[in-house]
Design a protein around this motif. Structure first.
Motif, PDB file in Angstrom:
ATOM      1  N   UNK A  22      10.825   9.038 -20.698  1.00  0.00           N
ATOM      2  CA  UNK A  22      11.178   9.719 -19.447  1.00  0.00           C
ATOM      3  C   UNK A  22      10.175   9.296 -18.373  1.00  0.00           C
ATOM      4  N   UNK A  23      10.491   8.220 -17.638  1.00  0.00           N
ATOM      5  CA  UNK A  23       9.534   7.696 -16.662  1.00  0.00           C
ATOM      6  C   UNK A  23       9.189   8.715 -15.573  1.00  0.00           C
ATOM      7  N   UNK A  24       7.935   8.687 -15.119  1.00  0.00           N
ATOM      8  CA  UNK A  24       7.567   9.532 -13.989  1.00  0.00           C
ATOM      9  C   UNK A  24       8.293   9.053 -12.730  1.00  0.00           C
ATOM     10  N   UNK A  25       8.436   9.950 -11.781  1.00  0.00           N
ATOM     11  CA  UNK A  25       9.096   9.592 -10.521  1.00  0.00           C
ATOM     12  C   UNK A  25       8.245   8.602  -9.739  1.00  0.00           C
ATOM     13  N   UNK A  26       8.931   7.727  -9.020  1.00  0.00           N
ATOM     14  CA  UNK A  26       8.254   6.832  -8.081  1.00  0.00           C
ATOM     15  C   UNK A  26       8.507   7.361  -6.681  1.00  0.00           C
ATOM     16  N   UNK A  27       7.447   7.459  -5.907  1.00  0.00           N
ATOM     17  CA  UNK A  27       7.544   7.950  -4.539  1.00  0.00           C
ATOM     18  C   UNK A  27       7.331   6.812  -3.554  1.00  0.00           C
ATOM     19  N   UNK A  28       8.061   6.867  -2.442  1.00  0.00           N
ATOM     20  CA  UNK A  28       7.914   5.865  -1.383  1.00  0.00           C
ATOM     21  C   UNK A  28       6.731   6.265  -0.499  1.00  0.00           C
ATOM     22  N   UNK A  29       5.891   5.297  -0.224  1.00  0.00           N
ATOM     23  CA  UNK A  29       4.740   5.509   0.651  1.00  0.00           C
ATOM     24  C   UNK A  29       4.866   4.550   1.832  1.00  0.00           C
ATOM     25  N   UNK A  30       4.409   4.991   2.991  1.00  0.00           N
ATOM     26  CA  UNK A  30       4.449   4.160   4.187  1.00  0.00           C
ATOM     27  C   UNK A  30       3.113   4.274   4.906  1.00  0.00           C
ATOM     28  N   UNK A  31       2.608   3.140   5.349  1.00  0.00           N
ATOM     29  CA  UNK A  31       1.412   3.129   6.187  1.00  0.00           C
ATOM     30  C   UNK A  31       1.785   2.412   7.473  1.00  0.00           C
ATOM     31  N   UNK A  32       1.551   3.081   8.574  1.00  0.00           N
ATOM     32  CA  UNK A  32       1.906   2.560   9.884  1.00  0.00           C
ATOM     33  C   UNK A  32       0.726   1.793  10.477  1.00  0.00           C
ATOM     34  N   UNK A  33       1.017   0.627  11.033  1.00  0.00           N
ATOM     35  CA  UNK A  33       0.039  -0.182  11.747  1.00  0.00           C
ATOM     36  C   UNK A  33       0.519  -0.344  13.186  1.00  0.00           C
ATOM     37  N   UNK A  34      -0.237  -1.051  13.982  1.00  0.00           N
ATOM     38  CA  UNK A  34       0.075  -1.181  15.405  1.00  0.00           C
ATOM     39  C   UNK A  34       1.475  -1.756  15.632  1.00  0.00           C
ATOM     40  N   UNK A  35       1.774  -2.897  15.047  1.00  0.00           N
ATOM     41  CA  UNK A  35       3.067  -3.542  15.281  1.00  0.00           C
ATOM     42  C   UNK A  35       3.952  -3.597  14.043  1.00  0.00           C
ATOM     43  N   UNK A  36       3.517  -3.028  12.970  1.00  0.00           N
ATOM     44  CA  UNK A  36       4.279  -3.124  11.731  1.00  0.00           C
ATOM     45  C   UNK A  36       3.977  -1.927  10.837  1.00  0.00           C
ATOM     46  N   UNK A  37       4.618  -1.898   9.724  1.00  0.00           N
ATOM     47  CA  UNK A  37       4.317  -0.869   8.732  1.00  0.00           C
ATOM     48  C   UNK A  37       4.417  -1.489   7.344  1.00  0.00           C
ATOM     49  N   UNK A  38       3.817  -0.824   6.397  1.00  0.00           N
ATOM     50  CA  UNK A  38       3.832  -1.278   5.017  1.00  0.00           C
ATOM     51  C   UNK A  38       4.464  -0.176   4.184  1.00  0.00           C
ATOM     52  N   UNK A  39       5.412  -0.529   3.323  1.00  0.00           N
ATOM     53  CA  UNK A  39       6.053   0.438   2.442  1.00  0.00           C
ATOM     54  C   UNK A  39       5.911  -0.015   1.005  1.00  0.00           C
ATOM     55  N   UNK A  40       5.717   0.944   0.112  1.00  0.00           N
ATOM     56  CA  UNK A  40       5.627   0.635  -1.313  1.00  0.00           C
ATOM     57  C   UNK A  40       6.020   1.859  -2.122  1.00  0.00           C
ATOM     58  N   UNK A  41       6.356   1.615  -3.375  1.00  0.00           N
ATOM     59  CA  UNK A  41       6.635   2.684  -4.318  1.00  0.00           C
ATOM     60  C   UNK A  41       5.454   2.823  -5.261  1.00  0.00           C
ATOM     61  N   UNK A  42       5.140   4.050  -5.612  1.00  0.00           N
ATOM     62  CA  UNK A  42       4.060   4.306  -6.568  1.00  0.00           C
ATOM     63  C   UNK A  42       4.439   5.519  -7.405  1.00  0.00           C
ATOM     64  N   UNK A  43       3.974   5.508  -8.645  1.00  0.00           N
ATOM     65  CA  UNK A  43       4.255   6.651  -9.500  1.00  0.00           C
ATOM     66  C   UNK A  43       3.608   7.907  -8.931  1.00  0.00           C
ATOM     67  N   UNK A  44       4.303   9.009  -9.084  1.00  0.00           N
ATOM     68  CA  UNK A  44       3.880  10.302  -8.559  1.00  0.00           C
ATOM     69  C   UNK A  44       2.623  10.783  -9.282  1.00  0.00           C
ATOM     70  N   UNK A  45       1.509  10.832  -8.569  1.00  0.00           N
ATOM     71  CA  UNK A  45       0.237  11.250  -9.181  1.00  0.00           C
ATOM     72  C   UNK A  45       0.207  12.747  -9.487  1.00  0.00           C
ATOM     73  N   UNK A  46       1.199  13.497  -9.002  1.00  0.00           N
ATOM     74  CA  UNK A  46       1.243  14.909  -9.377  1.00  0.00           C
ATOM     75  C   UNK A  46       1.836  15.097 -10.777  1.00  0.00           C
ATOM     76  N   UNK A  47       2.444  14.035 -11.333  1.00  0.00           N
ATOM     77  CA  UNK A  47       2.882  14.058 -12.728  1.00  0.00           C
ATOM     78  C   UNK A  47       1.619  14.007 -13.588  1.00  0.00           C
ATOM     79  N   UNK A  48       1.422  15.002 -14.421  1.00  0.00           N
ATOM     80  CA  UNK A  48       0.161  15.081 -15.163  1.00  0.00           C
ATOM     81  C   UNK A  48      -0.060  13.881 -16.080  1.00  0.00           C
TER      82      UNK A  48
END
Length: 99
Positions: A22-48
């Motif tokens: 039963x894989x942990x959930x992956x959450x989408x993360x976004x970091x905004x920069x001046x002219x662009x943004x970066x998006x990635x998926x990462x496993x939910x760290x609230x999953x123990x």
């Protein structure tokens, strides 16, 4: 002295087996920069399980570094937590296809 990767410890193996089933959930993360943004998926760290795997990895790194220095620590922590979970999930999925 033999250094083993953190994901090969009995505690990590048990948790990774749970993640494979039963894989942990992956959450989408976004970091905004001046002219662009970066998006990635990462496993939910609230999953123990994810949090515990991170703690095991950190403890194993520190212990290996104390015993054998940076090279031992590099061997002990060759995979990230996300990579270890991804491998466990992929191996489990492969078993389902062959069955």
């Amino acid at each position: 002295m033999r250094i083993i990767p953190w994901q090969d410890t009995p505690q990590a193996i048990a948790i990774l087996a749970s993640c494979a089933i039963e894989p942990p959930a992956k959450l989408r993360h976004t970091k905004q920069f001046y002219l662009t943004s970066d998006e990635w998926l990462a496993y939910d760290v609230s999953d123990e399980r994810v949090a515990k795997l991170s703690a095991i990895q950190n403890e194993h790194f520190l212990a290996a570094e104390c015993l054998g220095g940076r090279e031992a620590a590099r061997i002990a922590v060759g995979l990230s937590v996300a990579e270890a979970i991804d491998i466990a999930v992929a191996v489990n999925a492969g078993r389902g296809i062959a069955a």
